[in-house]
Design an enzyme around this catalytic site. Structure first.
Site, PDB file in Angstrom:
ATOM      1  N   LYS A  79      -2.802  -9.296  -6.822  1.00 17.31           N
ATOM      2  CA  LYS A  79      -4.024  -8.354  -6.397  1.00 17.31           C
ATOM      3  C   LYS A  79      -4.330  -9.637  -5.475  1.00 17.31           C
ATOM      4  CE  LYS A  79      -5.960  -4.679  -4.503  1.00 17.31           C
ATOM      5  NZ  LYS A  79      -5.184  -3.136  -4.292  1.00 17.31           N
ATOM      6  N   GLY A 178     -15.863   8.696   0.648  1.00 17.67           N
ATOM      7  CA  GLY A 178     -14.868   7.838   1.415  1.00 17.67           C
ATOM      8  C   GLY A 178     -13.589   8.678   1.954  1.00 17.67           C
ATOM      9  N   GLY A 180     -11.569   7.276   4.643  1.00 25.13           N
ATOM     10  CA  GLY A 180     -10.827   6.811   4.679  1.00 25.13           C
ATOM     11  C   GLY A 180      -9.279   6.843   5.254  1.00 25.13           C
ATOM     12  N   VAL A 182      -7.139   7.358   2.338  1.00 21.23           N
ATOM     13  CA  VAL A 182      -6.853   8.074   1.237  1.00 21.23           C
ATOM     14  C   VAL A 182      -7.331   9.552   1.282  1.00 21.23           C
ATOM     15  CG1 VAL A 182      -6.975   8.339  -1.385  1.00 21.23           C
ATOM     16  CG2 VAL A 182      -5.957   5.785  -0.146  1.00 21.23           C
TER      17      VAL A 182
HETATM   18  P1  NAD Z   1     -10.268   2.553   3.531  1.00 21.38           P
HETATM   19  O1  NAD Z   1     -10.398   1.196   4.126  1.00 21.38           O
HETATM   20  O2  NAD Z   1      -9.617   3.139   4.580  1.00 21.38           O
HETATM   21  O3  NAD Z   1     -11.706   3.984   3.324  1.00 21.38           O
HETATM   22  C1  NAD Z   1     -12.587   3.541   2.777  1.00 21.38           C
HETATM   23  C2  NAD Z   1     -13.313   4.648   3.658  1.00 21.38           C
HETATM   24  O4  NAD Z   1     -14.073   4.060   2.960  1.00 21.38           O
HETATM   25  C3  NAD Z   1     -13.939   4.358   4.636  1.00 21.38           C
HETATM   26  O5  NAD Z   1     -14.307   4.864   5.446  1.00 21.38           O
HETATM   27  C4  NAD Z   1     -15.016   3.275   4.957  1.00 21.38           C
HETATM   28  O6  NAD Z   1     -16.227   3.725   5.938  1.00 21.38           O
HETATM   29  C5  NAD Z   1     -15.965   4.528   2.981  1.00 21.38           C
HETATM   30  N1  NAD Z   1     -17.046   3.453   2.123  1.00 21.38           N
HETATM   31  C6  NAD Z   1     -16.906   2.471   3.015  1.00 21.38           C
HETATM   32  N2  NAD Z   1     -18.566   2.167   1.349  1.00 21.38           N
HETATM   33  C7  NAD Z   1     -18.791   3.456   1.823  1.00 21.38           C
HETATM   34  C8  NAD Z   1     -20.194   3.731   0.649  1.00 21.38           C
HETATM   35  N3  NAD Z   1     -20.973   3.042   0.190  1.00 21.38           N
HETATM   36  N4  NAD Z   1     -20.197   5.130   0.913  1.00 21.38           N
HETATM   37  C9  NAD Z   1     -19.049   6.448   0.996  1.00 21.38           C
HETATM   38  N5  NAD Z   1     -18.511   6.271   1.869  1.00 21.38           N
HETATM   39  C10 NAD Z   1     -18.165   4.572   2.054  1.00 21.38           C
HETATM   40  O7  NAD Z   1      -9.594   2.169   1.819  1.00 21.38           O
HETATM   41  P2  NAD Z   1      -8.590   3.216   1.680  1.00 21.38           P
HETATM   42  O8  NAD Z   1      -7.142   2.306   1.398  1.00 21.38           O
HETATM   43  O9  NAD Z   1      -8.968   4.550   2.141  1.00 21.38           O
HETATM   44  O10 NAD Z   1      -8.554   3.232   0.016  1.00 21.38           O
HETATM   45  C11 NAD Z   1      -9.793   3.793  -0.215  1.00 21.38           C
HETATM   46  C12 NAD Z   1      -9.794   3.486  -1.879  1.00 21.38           C
HETATM   47  O11 NAD Z   1      -8.539   3.993  -2.756  1.00 21.38           O
HETATM   48  C13 NAD Z   1     -10.065   1.947  -2.186  1.00 21.38           C
HETATM   49  O12 NAD Z   1     -10.586   1.854  -3.422  1.00 21.38           O
HETATM   50  C14 NAD Z   1      -8.824   1.589  -3.001  1.00 21.38           C
HETATM   51  O13 NAD Z   1      -8.182   0.294  -3.444  1.00 21.38           O
HETATM   52  C15 NAD Z   1      -8.221   2.747  -4.059  1.00 21.38           C
HETATM   53  N6  NAD Z   1      -6.815   3.341  -3.093  1.00 21.38           N
HETATM   54  C16 NAD Z   1      -5.999   2.709  -2.090  1.00 21.38           C
HETATM   55  C17 NAD Z   1      -4.700   2.597  -2.107  1.00 21.38           C
HETATM   56  C18 NAD Z   1      -3.854   3.446  -0.893  1.00 21.38           C
HETATM   57  O14 NAD Z   1      -2.995   4.237  -1.195  1.00 21.38           O
HETATM   58  N7  NAD Z   1      -4.679   3.099   0.202  1.00 21.38           N
HETATM   59  C19 NAD Z   1      -3.613   2.822  -3.454  1.00 21.38           C
HETATM   60  C20 NAD Z   1      -4.892   3.294  -4.524  1.00 21.38           C
HETATM   61  C21 NAD Z   1      -5.959   2.560  -4.379  1.00 21.38           C
END
Ligand code: NAD
Length: 349
Positions: A79, A178, A180, A182
């Site tokens: 990572k 969250g 975002g 995902v």
């Molecule tokens: P992202 O940055 O697109 O979305 C994260 C969202 O969480 C954002 O909208 C942010 O405003 C919100 N957020 C942050 N802190 C918060 C809180 N305290 N309370 C509520 N909302 C909060 O990230 P993502 O790509 O959607 O990933 C989300 C999680 O999934 C992460 O932990 C990431 O490591 C994990 N993940 C993502 C993927 C992927 O394919 N993107 C794959 C495996 C794991």
């Protein structure tokens, strides 16, 4: 650009990357290459200190070893993190970081994680071949988030089957933390399956848009972990299941996409003691790396590979739940043991 080795006895290799010219500080951690080259995304976020960034990359890279093994991918765990506000990132910073990745000669492959996009990966790919999640080109796999969400959705169905006796999500209430990449895709799938949603995000505009798009109920970010619902789906940050939050949970199950949801191993046992069924995060959210793997491994039939691996992942989660129930232990413990046994198996020649 300056690269310094950092001693970390739990990891194969850890480096600190600094580029004064572009104002870049970041870390790359290779936890294990036992099953293949280390693969795992690049995250950019504000960290309060270098120690916090280092701690994050060490934890996340170890999680990638577990995730890649759980998904039966011929990849190890790694990572990378960059310190800073992703909104302020520059192409010069990405290029400098890509030079550091290139210096690892393929022992670490990157892709997007929080704060990164396929367009950012394209900037890095001009410097090094060890970048996946590209928007276009041969074997490009693009944004992994929709596939990650598909895997989490499947995991929620399986979790519901084991906790409530049916995988049907119509009428089930899911609390999503969250919205975002995902979380948003996941909400779409859950809503299409007829689930009722309560959502929270620190971004108020996303919350308002989710209320409108999915008819979701909304709560403040500090309230989502105590919402009364059937399932909690953490899809934001790590460490949300801890000594403070677990006693306050009002759900029967937890299955979501965030990495490292358990703050400590003891928290898995605490969930089990409360009768809350936990889908181990690195099994539930492995869809994204499966998608990325098609690019690293240069798989011709991407959709076929992804479907096959997601189906196998479902079976892995089912087996974990069954074994955990038989032994009356938490699924996180069984998942860790499953991965450990895969890693001790001799590799195919
Ligand atoms: P992202 O940055 O697109 O979305 C994260 C969202 O969480 C954002 O909208 C942010 O405003 C919100 N957020 C942050 N802190 C918060 C809180 N305290 N309370 C509520 N909302 C909060 O990230 P993502 O790509 O959607 O990933 C989300 C999680 O999934 C992460 O932990 C990431 O490591 C994990 N993940 C993502 C993927 C992927 O394919 N993107 C794959 C495996 C794991």
């Amino acid at each position: 650009m300056n690269v310094t080795a950092i001693a970390a006895p739990t990891h194969e290799e850890v480096i600190r990357v600094e580029d004064r010219a572009s104002g870049l500080i970041g870390f790359i951690a290779i936890h294990s290459t036992e099953l293949g080259p280390a693969a795992g995304g690049l995250r950019m976020r504000h960290y309060p200190s270098e120690a916090a960034a280092l701690e994050d990359v060490l934890r996340l890279s170890r999680g990638m070893t577990f995730k890649n093994a759980a998904a039966d991918l011929p990849l190890g765990g790694g990572k990378a993190v960059i310190m800073g506000d992703p909104k302020a990132k520059t192409a010069a910073q990405l290029r400098a970081f890509a030079r550091a990745i290139d210096g690892l000669s393929g022992r670490y492959w990157t892709a997007e994680d929080m704060g990164m996009s396929p367009a950012d990966m394209a900037v890095m790919a001009a410097v090094t071949p060890y970048v996946a999640g590209l928007p276009d080109g041969n074997f490009a796999s693009g944004d992994p988030s929709p596939i990650t969400a598909r895997g989490i959705f499947n995991a929620i169905r399986i979790t519901a089957k084991h906790r409530f006796g049916s995988p049907v999500l119509a009428g089930r209430h899911v609390a999503v933390q969250g919205l975002g990449h995902v979380g948003w895709h996941l909400c779409k799938l859950l809503r299409a399956a007829g689930a009722d949603l309560t959502v929270a995000d620190i971004d108020a505009a996303r919350v308002a848009w989710a209320a409108q798009s999915f008819g979701a109920a909304t709560v403040a970010p500090d309230e989502i972990l105590a919402v009364e619902a059937d399932v909690l789906a953490p899809c934001a940050i790590g460490g949300v299941l801890n000594a403070e939050t677990i006693p306050a949970l009002r759900v029967q199950a937890v299955a979501g996409g965030a990495n490292n949801q358990l703050a400590t191993e003891a928290d898995g046992a605490a969930l089990h003691q409360r009768g809350i069924l936990y889908a181990p995060d690195y099994v539930a959210n492995a869809g994204g790396i499966i998608n990325v793997a098609t690019e690293i491994l240069r798989i011709e039939d991407r959709e076929g590979f992804v479907s096959e691996k997601l189906t196998a992942l479902d079976a892995t989660l089912e087996a974990i739940f069954i074994r955990a129930a038989d032994r009356a232990v938490g699924p996180d413990r069984v998942a860790d043991e499953t991965v450990a046994s895969k890693m001790q198996r001799p590799r195919a020649a």
